[in-house]
Scaffold this motif. Structure first.
Motif, PDB file in Angstrom:
ATOM      1  N   GLY A 229      41.965  47.370  38.799  1.00  0.00           N
ATOM      2  CA  GLY A 229      42.397  47.920  40.076  1.00  0.00           C
ATOM      3  C   GLY A 229      41.580  47.473  41.266  1.00  0.00           C
ATOM      4  N   HIS A 230      41.046  46.257  41.205  1.00  0.00           N
ATOM      5  CA  HIS A 230      40.274  45.723  42.327  1.00  0.00           C
ATOM      6  C   HIS A 230      41.247  45.066  43.313  1.00  0.00           C
ATOM      7  N   ASN A 231      41.805  45.869  44.195  1.00  0.00           N
ATOM      8  CA  ASN A 231      42.901  45.394  45.038  1.00  0.00           C
ATOM      9  C   ASN A 231      42.481  44.345  46.066  1.00  0.00           C
ATOM     10  N   SER A 232      41.292  44.468  46.622  1.00  0.00           N
ATOM     11  CA  SER A 232      40.847  43.464  47.579  1.00  0.00           C
ATOM     12  C   SER A 232      40.676  42.108  46.899  1.00  0.00           C
ATOM     13  N   VAL A 233      40.276  42.128  45.644  1.00  0.00           N
ATOM     14  CA  VAL A 233      40.161  40.890  44.875  1.00  0.00           C
ATOM     15  C   VAL A 233      41.548  40.313  44.605  1.00  0.00           C
ATOM     16  N   ILE A 234      42.473  41.183  44.220  1.00  0.00           N
ATOM     17  CA  ILE A 234      43.852  40.744  43.969  1.00  0.00           C
ATOM     18  C   ILE A 234      44.428  40.075  45.209  1.00  0.00           C
TER      19      ILE A 234
END
Length: 308
Positions: A229-234
């Motif tokens: 759930g690492h959205n900034s990485v995604i």
């Protein structure tokens, strides 16, 4: 095993060293430049004195981020690229703790990015795991290989007799123990992604990291970021059009996001045209992996449109 804390430097307890050498290590650890100069100028102790593990005063000063002490030791003839018994160098320790000014100084005097620890770790891999994006950028500008990979699973090696770890350890006690299970093929991008360090991910991608490089287990940086759930990485990874299809592990990033249960992660992948009708190796759709009504509502309209 989960190691808590940020690998703080404990009280240095060198073995089989003279009192003067002990004092050099103490000064390097505390950043006491005046004492360090006094000891080194006495001619009674070598700038490259080391403990029974091969740790040098330069490593200790670099680890602690004491720029002036690092410079003094170098000017007094300390070996910049000396490796302790685990393979770590002063550059490795400065990179691990994000001391970019020290990293730059070491490069000015000939530090090399080519040295590896016994597990294949480098200054770049450890800087990536700890999310030190400025250090990552500096290392890459000075010849670090963006495609570096770990060779074997890390072991519990220590920086000093006081158990200060110098390998790739999690940053907090809340980190899953699975974070320690790095297998063959683990690259800096994967490390930064799985730890949620979006700035480091951005730097690595801009410097040519392979967005779809996978580990021995078949997972990619996007798969791991989606799972955690690492959205900034995604978001950073999606700018480089990574694979949204089946990976070597027989699954997709969307499957991982559904298992992780983060709605934002799922929305990001669907917005990038991830296919919710694509089954994994067990013939399971992403929707088959959750009982969450909120997630199913996100997936079902897409599935219905795909079937029609």
């Amino acid at each position: 095993m989960v190691v808590s804390g940020q690998c703080l430097l404990c009280v240095f307890t060198p073995q089989k060293e003279t009192p003067l050498a002990n004092a050099v290590f103490w000064a390097a650890r505390k950043g006491n430049l005046a004492l360090l100069q006094l000891l080194l100028n006495s001619g009674r102790v070598d700038a490259d004195c080391r403990d029974s593990y091969g740790t040098t005063a330069l490593m200790v000063a670099s680890y602690s981020g004491h720029y002036e002490c690092v410079k003094e030791l170098i000017m007094q003839g300390a070996d910049i690229n000396y490796q302790r018994e685990t393979g770590s160098t002063a550059l490795f320790f400065a990179s691990q703790h994000g001391h970019c000014d020290v990293v730059k100084l070491l490069f000015e005097f000939g530090a090399s990015t080519e040295f590896q620890t016994k597990d294949g770790g480098t200054a770049l891999t450890v800087a990536s795991q700890y999310g030190h994006s400025k250090v990552v950028d500096t290392l890459l500008k000075n010849g670090a290989n963006v495609h570096d990979q770990l060779n074997v699973r890390p072991f519990a090696s220590t920086f000093t007799a006081s158990h200060c770890h110098d390998l790739l350890l999690p940053m907090s006690s809340t980190t899953s123990s699975s974070s320690l299970c790095f297998q063959d093929g683990t690259a800096p991008l994967w490390m930064a992604a799985q730890m949620g360090h979006s700035e480091a991910v951005k730097v690595l991608l801009l410097r040519g990291a392979d967005r779809d490089a996978d580990r021995q287990d078949g997972s990619t940086a996007l798969f791991k970021a989606a799972l955690k759930g690492h959205n900034s990485v995604i978001e950073e990874l999606l700018k480089f059009s990574p694979s949204l299809g089946l990976l070597k592990n027989g699954s997709t990033a969307l499957h991982a996001a559904v298992v992780g249960g983060n709605l934002r992660s799922i929305l990001l992948l669907l917005g990038a045209n991830a296919d919710p009708t694509l089954a994994n190796k067990n013939n399971e759709l992403p929707a088959d992996l959750t009982k969450s009504d909120r997630i199913l509502k996100l997936l079902h309209p897409k599935i219905s449109n795909g079937n029609s």
